[in-house]
Structures are given as C-alpha cells and as structure tokens.
Write an enzyme that holds these catalytic residues in place. Structure first.
Site, short mmCIF file in Angstrom:
data_model
loop_
_atom_site.label_atom_id
_atom_site.label_comp_id
_atom_site.label_asym_id
_atom_site.label_seq_id
_atom_site.Cartn_x
_atom_site.Cartn_y
_atom_site.Cartn_z
N SER A 150 -9.93 2.46 2.32
CA SER A 150 -8.96 3.10 1.47
C SER A 150 -7.97 2.16 0.80
O SER A 150 -7.37 2.52 -0.21
CB SER A 150 -8.16 4.12 2.30
OG SER A 150 -7.35 3.47 3.25
N SER B 246 -10.37 0.36 6.61
CA SER B 246 -9.69 0.41 5.32
C SER B 246 -9.03 -0.87 4.85
O SER B 246 -8.62 -0.98 3.70
CB SER B 246 -8.64 1.52 5.33
OG SER B 246 -9.25 2.79 5.20
N LYS C 42 0.85 -1.20 0.00
CA LYS C 42 0.00 0.00 0.00
C LYS C 42 0.89 1.24 0.00
O LYS C 42 1.85 1.32 0.77
CB LYS C 42 -0.92 0.00 1.22
CG LYS C 42 -1.96 1.12 1.21
CD LYS C 42 -2.92 1.04 2.39
CE LYS C 42 -3.96 2.15 2.35
NZ LYS C 42 -4.89 2.12 3.48
#
Lengths: 480, 479
Positions: free
Chosen positions: B148, B172, B73
């Site tokens: 997210s 997320s 990420k």
C-alpha cells in the site's frame, strides 16, 4: 403455586482513579461537556489505549476484599457495536479472562446470615452520554465520561428476594467505599445496578427464563423494580404464558418495568482480544501493592469494635455498615476512650436519627465528630446533663454554634454548687410540707416529685445526682 | 550517485545549498510529476520548516536530518494537516494531533514535503484502492508501484523526495520498495510506535522507512525506533545505534533459502535475479542453506482472516458521528451509519470489513479467527526453528516485477502478490527489500528476513551488499 425467585445482580462501579482507564484525561464529574475527553477518548483515527495501573490496583483490592481468585493473566477484549456514545465503535472490556473471579460476600437479612457468591469482577471502560435537551432537532454527545474505569461485579444467582438483593447491593456499595475504589455516588451514576430476575416453582432445579432490569438508580427502586418484576412474571406464568427473555427498563414514576429490547434483537458483539493491549500479567509486586493499600475491611473492623472497644454486636454492625460512619465513630472515640457506649448512643440515637430525618449522608452532617466530641465531654465533666445535651445537640444541628457557645449563651451550665442546690431544696420543702411528710412516712415514690420541682426551679440545670443526694440527707436529718 | 540523506546532509552542512533551495527543488519536481504520488503537498509548511532548518544549521545546531525533505505516508496523523488514509471517509479529516513518528520527524528538523498516496487504509498491493487514484511506477508509467505504500515508493524512486515513511501490515513497505527499486525496512513488531498511525490490522501494522540505501534506512531507524508509552505494544528495550554495526563483516553468516519461497508462482526472471544476489553473497563469504517453512501455505488465509477481523473493528469508529464523511441529511441514526459508511469506504475496504465481521460472528469465531491464530503460531514457530541454523532468510519480495495497472481484477489474485511478505508479519519479524537487479527494465527486490530485533544485522547485510552492487544507484529515466 409456590414460586421461588432467583436474582443475580450486575453492578457497575466507577473506579475513582484520577485518570481514565486507557487515557490520561481526567474523570471528574460534572465538567463542561467534552472538556475531559482527549484524542484517545474521542476515538480519533490512530489513537491507542494504555492501561491505567491504578485501575488494575483498585480491581485487585476488590478481589482481595471479597476473598476472590485473582487471575494473574487476564485479557482485554473488544465488544463491538455502534452507538454514538461509544466513540471507537467498541467497548474495551474483559470477556473470558476477567481480573477477578469466584469471590463471596456475607449479607444479613432478618437476622439470618447468607453468603452470596460473586462470579466475577472485570475491568471495562464507561461510555459517553447523549444529551437530548441541549439543541433543537439534534442530540449532542458528551464524551467526558467515555473511558472512565468501571468494575463490573457480577453475582451468582444466589439472591432469593428483593430484600436480599438490596442488602447485597448495599454491602457491595459499602465495601467499594471502604476500600476506596469508588465514591459510591448513585445520583451521579458512579454506582449502578442491573438485576437479572427469574422465577421457578419452588423445589425445581431448572432456572426460569430471566429478564434483565436496567435503569435502577437507588436501593429503594431496586427493591421496587424486583418486586414488580416478580409479580409480573408470576402473572404471566400463572396465566399459562411464557416469560420472554429480554432487557427491561424500570420506570420509577410509574413503578413498572417496560420492555427495552428482546434477546433476538440483541447485538452479536463479536468479542475478540484487543490487539492494542497486551494480556495483563499481575505481578506479585503489584498484588502486594494492592494488599498494602487495602484498609481494614468492615468485617474485621466489626470484630475489633466488639473485642477491643467492647461494643455489642448490634452496635458494631451498625457502626461498620458504612465506612463514613465507622470513621465518625473512631474520630469521636479518640477523646472518649472511657465511654464508648456513650459515644455509640449519641451516634445511633441522635445523629443517625437526624440524618435519616433529613435524608443526608454522614459526611454532610452539620455536626462533625469533633463538634460532638466536645458536647460529650461536657456531659462527662458534668457541665450539662444528658437531657440538656439533647437540646444543645438540636441547636448545634441548626448551626447555632459550638456546644460550649450554646451552653454559655443559653446559660445551660449545670448547677453543681451544693449550697445553691441546698437553698433551693429547702425552699421547696418549705413550700410543700405535706408532700415532705409523706416522704418522711416512707412513701419513697414522692422523692421524684421533689427532684422534679428542683429541676423545674432550675430549668433543668441542677445536677440530678446532687439533688437526690441532698434530698436524702435532708430526709435522714428530719427522721432523727 | 543518487541523492541520499548522507550525501545531501553533507551539502547542507557545508552550505553548498540551503534547505530552502533543496526543498524548493523537490517541490518543483513534485509539481511537475505525474506519478500521483502525493495526496497533499504541504509546500508552505515545507518552506517554513526548511527556513527553520537553515537557521539551525547557521546556528550550528543540527543533526543529519535537519533540513532533509521527505514524504510522509498519509496514514500517519499530522497535526493541522489533512490525514486521509487514502479514503473518502477521511477526505475532510485534519488531524488534531501528531503520530509519534510524525513528532519524531518534526523534532529532527526534517522537512515534510507532503503526504503520500496509498491504498485506502493501507489495504491493497497496487495502490489502485486509493480514493485519490492509482500511483504510477516511475520505472514505467503503465505499471503499479505496488502497495500500500505506493506513493512513498514512487516518491523516493522518482526523485520526488529524499526518503519516505511507510507502514507494512502484510508487505506494504517491502513490496512497493521491491517494485520501485528502492530500499525499505519493516522493523520487528513493537520497535516503532504505532501511536497516530491509522490502524488497519493492529497486530501486524508496523511503521518503517523507504530510502535509497540501507545506510539511510539505518539513519532513520535510529530516529523513529524506540519505546513509546502511548503504545502498549511498543517494546521497552534499549535503543540501538543501527549505524554502529553497519560496516561489520558479514563473512561466515548463513543464509537460509526457504523452498516455499521459490515455488511455482515465482516468475523465472525474478527467481534468477534472486539467485544471482545469493551468489553475490556467497562470493562475499556467506554460506547458503536450504530450509523449509512448512506452514507457509497458511500465510495468506491466516493473514486475511486475522487482518480482516481486526480491521472490521478498527474501522468501526468511522461512523460519521464525530469526524470524517457524513452522508447528506440522515433520516435517523441507522441511516447515518449506513449511508456514511457505504459512501465513505471503497470496495476492498468493505470486502475486508464484511469478511472480518463474518469471521468474528458468534458460531464462526472458533472456525476462523481462532484457527487462523493457531496457524499464525505455527508459521511463527517455523521461523524460530529456521533461525536456529541460519542468520538470515532470503528470497523474493514479490513473485513478479511491477504488473500493469488495472490488470488484476479479483482480490484473490491480488492477495497472491503478497505471498512472500505476509508470513513475516504473522511472525512479527523484521524484513527488508533490497534492490537486486532488473528484469525487463523493472526492478527486482531481494527480501532479507531476520529474527526479532535483528534490524542492525539486516541493515549491515544490506549495506555490505550495496557496497558490492550498483542496483540501488539506478534511477528511472525522468519521463
């Protein structure tokens, strides 16, 4: 109108830890710009602070030294504002739960002792520095200082005039060096002082509107800045106007304070607990560690000097006013336990005189305690007289050599040989028969003349005691 | 069967294929993909890491992750590699240092394929708040992958990576895992170091992993969990082996079903799949108990106040002075700050900064920040009370399956998609999303919530479920 001045001081003392308060970067002063700023100090995205335990111990030492309340549970907050020297956009400080609160310290002004309350002392991080003269059209940012641990020491508004303020600041300055938490170097900014000043009509209780004076970098300027500010406020109030609450900067060249920002322009710092740091819980073992690390405090040392060494309170007060001075005295006295007063007189009479004259600190003295110890030993063993010793001291100050070297080179060794003195005395009596007659007829004062003549003939090297003794013997003989 | 860490590690060990071959395959998938799952593809680095891994395997010096391709990420700092946090603000930011999680992955010999797309600074539930554009859901390209960690979820579900890292501040990891049909775990706050993870809301942010199976999650948690002296909020406790107990019997455990998680806003079809999963557990010998988490209503407002307060401060450092976006020709310092930040941040980030700044302001602090902290305590207490009588709490991750891209326009409605995940972050608990079926060809995720430090138990429960079910083995048709 009779005015009363109310002063509170905020002192920022940089703690002399090796590493920064929230990172492992070094804290050394004067290094290449940004060479001592790691990713944490620069405030890169994702970095996190880790509290330096040494900074906590040093703050605890201070708390213990001022007999304060140690808050076993204290919290780091974020003080949010933008400035290029503040890399994270917030300063990590302590707002509602400082590590130290409710302490006190004793000061003495004009023989009156007074207790000044210390509201709180909290840990926080220093900011970096802006450099304006390095590049054309640009301001540079040096983050070496960013994250250096600070102890902000806030006094109660107990101070009533500039002299007291200076005494208080000096006392704190001395204390932080005593307990080895700050190097006290004002020129390098390790010890900084802001003054909150207001005035009110004597006898009233309500505080007047205060101003905060910043940018004071010496005790001398602290006194001047407060004096100026008090006068300024008096003029305003006596004119029937109002003092504006604001921050003012002291201009040492013009000796005046100038408005920096009004309270209305002040930031809302939006303090909140820093979620990256857990509340600090002071364990008993940490507190014990701080206690164990606490040296003898000035007041304790003073009492010991009086009781155990037999110094006068006056002498003890002076010698313990700075740790370096007390250390010097203690080093000196190790070899002169029998003559403490002699040691005191040499420090206070000669050494401090020379230091003051040249405006240098005792640890910069060209004559170390060991050097002075040898000189004093030569007085004690009668190699030289106290008077000659002062000349030797002067030579030593100029780095002309050790006491023994100077005595040898200059031939200053005292004449103690009785025959030698005897011959000189005989010669002087022979050359001054009328004076000797006066002496014989009972004019005791004239003995000084003969001693003086002998000292002159020997360039001061004759042992004055011996000269006196021989003269007395001659006088007694001649009377028989 | 899908390509899991476990299956591929065997292939690497037995030299059926090399890491370079495996990595090259994945890089080809990524290049052909139009999911927009990656912000940066680190192909050269990946190949060199794969070569090193092959060498280590040849030298018999390797572990289960050596040579394993993964997606990271883009909120974890990676030394020498662009770390954007999905923001224009950091579009030019090459991190000079590694996050602790990045270090651990590097040291394991895993192969980083690239940095995955995300909502800007992890603020969002649809991945539409990314400066780099929305990510598409591999099950249906018109749908959101969630957020997210949408890029990470899409990468794993879309076979662009064996596994991915994620971060979970309010859901997320779990919500995109649910919407993309993969397994994701958000550990207890303090289990995984936050050092080098770009902070959104410091008291909630927690790193975790997104995988095909619970077993893979356990393998990765073994790597990334543990105390880090660089993170004061990481907890110093003995490391656990999450694989050791993964096959333990779960018979006799009690599942708590909070009535607040099955309220009006929950899609019927999703509710149906969740209840079917619970039935499956019952058939495996678990007991079910209805419980209540009475302060759940406060989760959304409390979370958005505290998270906004923290982010308003965390993002102050993005000022255009030292790194990141700087406006052209600032006329003075004020202008530099104003324009750099106005240009660098997207709308949702600005919205949260403003809310947080307001809530922390003098005169409002007690009414908002402090009150939200009190509600947070109550929410946390609700869970503690529940865990006195149940071993695990189950419910949906998300009230719906993946929704259409560009279909939700107001933030308040978007915030509702996190309704079942936020309270877990408020309480700092570990939780997982586990594939539990499909509704109209879109995955449904079952949420498992455990008490603090019960990751081993959660992984054990999830693994047992995956032994009995086949949802986690489904893959979207290659489009």
């Amino acid at each position: 109108m009779k005015w009363e001045t109310i002063i509170g001081l905020e002192i920022h003392a940089q703690l002399n830890t090796k590493a920064k308060i929230f990172s492992s970067a070094a804290t050394k002063f004067g290094e290449k710009p940004n060479s001592q700023a790691c990713e944490v100090d620069i405030g890169f995205p994702g970095v996190l602070p880790v509290l330096n335990k040494q900074a906590v111990i040093k703050a605890l030492k201070f708390g213990l030294a001022i007999e304060a309340k140690i808050n076993k549970f204290n919290i780091f907050d974020r003080k949010n504002y933008f400035y290029p020297d503040l890399p994270k956009g917030y300063q990590i400080s302590q707002l509602n739960f400082p590590i130290v609160s409710a302490g006190k310290i004793k000061i003495k002004v004009d023989d009156t002792t007074k207790i000044i309350g210390i509201t709180r002392a909290h840990l926080e991080e220093d900011a970096g520095k802006l450099v304006h003269d390095m590049f054309n059209d640009y301001t540079a940012v040096d983050l070496n200082r960013a994250g250096t641990p600070l102890l902000e020491i806030v006094s109660e508004p107990d101070i009533r005039n500039a002299k007291e303020a200076v005494e208080y600041a000096k006392k704190i300055h001395s204390l932080v060096q005593y307990i080895n938490i700050c190097d006290g170097n004002m020129a390098e900014g390790s010890f900084r002082c802001d003054a909150n000043v207001s005035i009110r009509i004597k006898g009233t209780n309500k505080f007047g509107t205060r101003t905060e004076i910043k940018n004071i970098n010496s005790f001398k300027f602290l006194e001047k800045a407060i004096d100026f500010e008090v006068e300024r406020q008096k003029c305003i109030l006596e004119d029937g106007k109002k003092v504006v609450q604001e921050t003012r900067l002291y201009d040492q060249v013009k000796n005046q304070t100038n408005s920096m920002r009004l309270k209305e322009e002040a930031n809302d710092y939006r303090y909140f607990p820093d979620p990256d740091l857990l509340p600090v819980e002071i364990s008993d073992s940490l507190l014990e560690q701080a206690k164990a690390d606490l040296p003898e405090l000035p007041e304790q040392k003073k009492i010991r000097f009086i009781k155990e060494i037999g110094l006068s309170e006056y002498d003890a007060e002076i010698l313990t006013s700075q740790k370096s001075l007390a250390d010097y005295f203690e080093a000196l006295i190790t070899n002169h336990k029998e003559n403490p007063k002699l040691c005191v007189n040499w420090i206070i009479g000669e050494l401090l005189y020379y230091l003051n004259k040249e405006q240098i600190e005792i640890n910069q003295s060209p004559i170390s305690a060991q050097d002075l110890s040898i000189l004093i030993a030569r007085i004690v063993d009668q190699t030289i007289s106290g008077k000659i010793a002062k000349d030797v001291f002067k030579e030593m100050w100029l780095n002309k050599g050790s006491a023994d070297e100077i005595i040898a080179i200059k031939g200053l060794k005292q004449i103690t040989n009785e025959n030698e003195i005897n011959n000189i005395v005989d010669e002087i009596i022979a050359n001054n028969p009328s004076q000797f007659d006066q002496l014989k007829s009972g004019n005791e004062k004239i003995i000084g003349f003969f001693v003086g003549q002998v000292m002159k003939a020997t360039k001061g090297k004759a042992n004055p005691k011996k000269v006196n003794q021989i003269l007395r013997e001659k006088l007694d003989l001649s009377k028989q | 069967m899908q390509n899991t860490i476990k299956s591929l590690a065997n292939g690497l060990k037995n030299k059926e294929f090399s890491s370079v071959e495996l990595t090259t395959d994945y890089l080809n998938f990524i290049n052909k993909s139009d999911l927009n799952a990656f912000i940066t593809i680190t192909d050269e680095l990946a190949i060199s890491q794969a070569k090193a891994a092959d060498q280590n395997i040849a030298n018999n010096s390797f572990n289960i992750l050596t040579g394993m391709p993964y997606a990271h990420k883009d909120i974890f700092c990676t030394k020498g590699v662009k770390t954007s946090a999905g923001s224009k603000m950091l579009d030019n930011f090459i991190s000079p240092y590694n996050a602790t999680v990045s270090d651990k992955l590097d040291n394991s010999g895993a192969v980083m394929l690239g940095k995955t797309n995300l909502d800007e600074f992890a603020m969002g539930s649809s991945n539409e708040n990314s400066y780099y554009g929305a990510v598409k859901n591999p099950w249906n390209l018109n749908k959101t992958p969630g957020g997210s960690s949408g890029g990470s979820a899409a990468a794993v579900a879309g076979e662009l990576s064996v596994f991915a890292t994620g971060t979970d501040t309010g859901g997320s990891i779990r919500q995109p895992s649910s919407l993309c049909g993969i397994t994701g775990i958000k550990p207890t706050y303090g289990l995984v170091s936050r050092y080098g993870m770009i902070a959104y809301a410091s008291s909630f942010d927690q790193a975790g992993v997104m995988t095909k199976t619970a077993e893979d999650s356990a393998i990765l948690l073994n790597l990334i969990a543990g105390f880090d002296e660089k993170d004061s909020t990481s907890v110093n406790r003995n490391n656990e082996d999450y694989l050791k107990t993964i096959n333990d019997s779960i018979q006799g455990l009690t599942i708590g079903l909070p009535k607040e998680f099955f309220s009006d806003g929950l899609d019927d079809k999703v509710a149906n799949k969740i209840m079917l999963a619970v039935k499956e557990f019952e058939s495996m010998g678990l007991k079910v108990k209805d419980i209540s988490l009475p302060h759940s209503n406060y989760a959304i407002p409390s979370y958005y106040i505290i998270a906004s307060c923290e982010c308003s401060s965390n993002l102050l450092r993005l000022d255009g002075v030292r790194y990141g976006h700087r406006c052209q020709d600032p006329k003075d310092l004020q202008d530099l700050y104003l324009r750099s930040r106005s240009e660098g941040f997207g709308d949702e980030v600005k919205r949260r900064i403003m809310v947080g700044t307001y809530a922390l302001s003098a005169g409002y602090y007690d009414a908002y920040y402090l009150k939200a902290q009190k509600a947070r305590r109550l929410i946390s207490d609700d869970f503690q009370k529940a865990f006195q009588s149940v071993d695990v709490i189950m419910g949906p991750v998300s009230p719906t399956t993946a929704f259409d891209l560009a279909s939700i326009h107001d933030s308040a409605s978007m915030y509702l998609s996190d309704i079942y995940t936020l309270s877990v972050n408020l309480a700092g608990l570990p939780a997982m999303s586990v594939p539990a079926g499909f509704s109209q060809n879109l995955p449904v995720g079952l949420q498992l919530i455990g008490n603090h430090w019960s990751e081993a138990k959660l992984l054990n429960i999830a693994h047992k479920f995956q032994e009995q079910t086949n949802f986690h083995n489904q893959t979207p048709a290659k489009i």
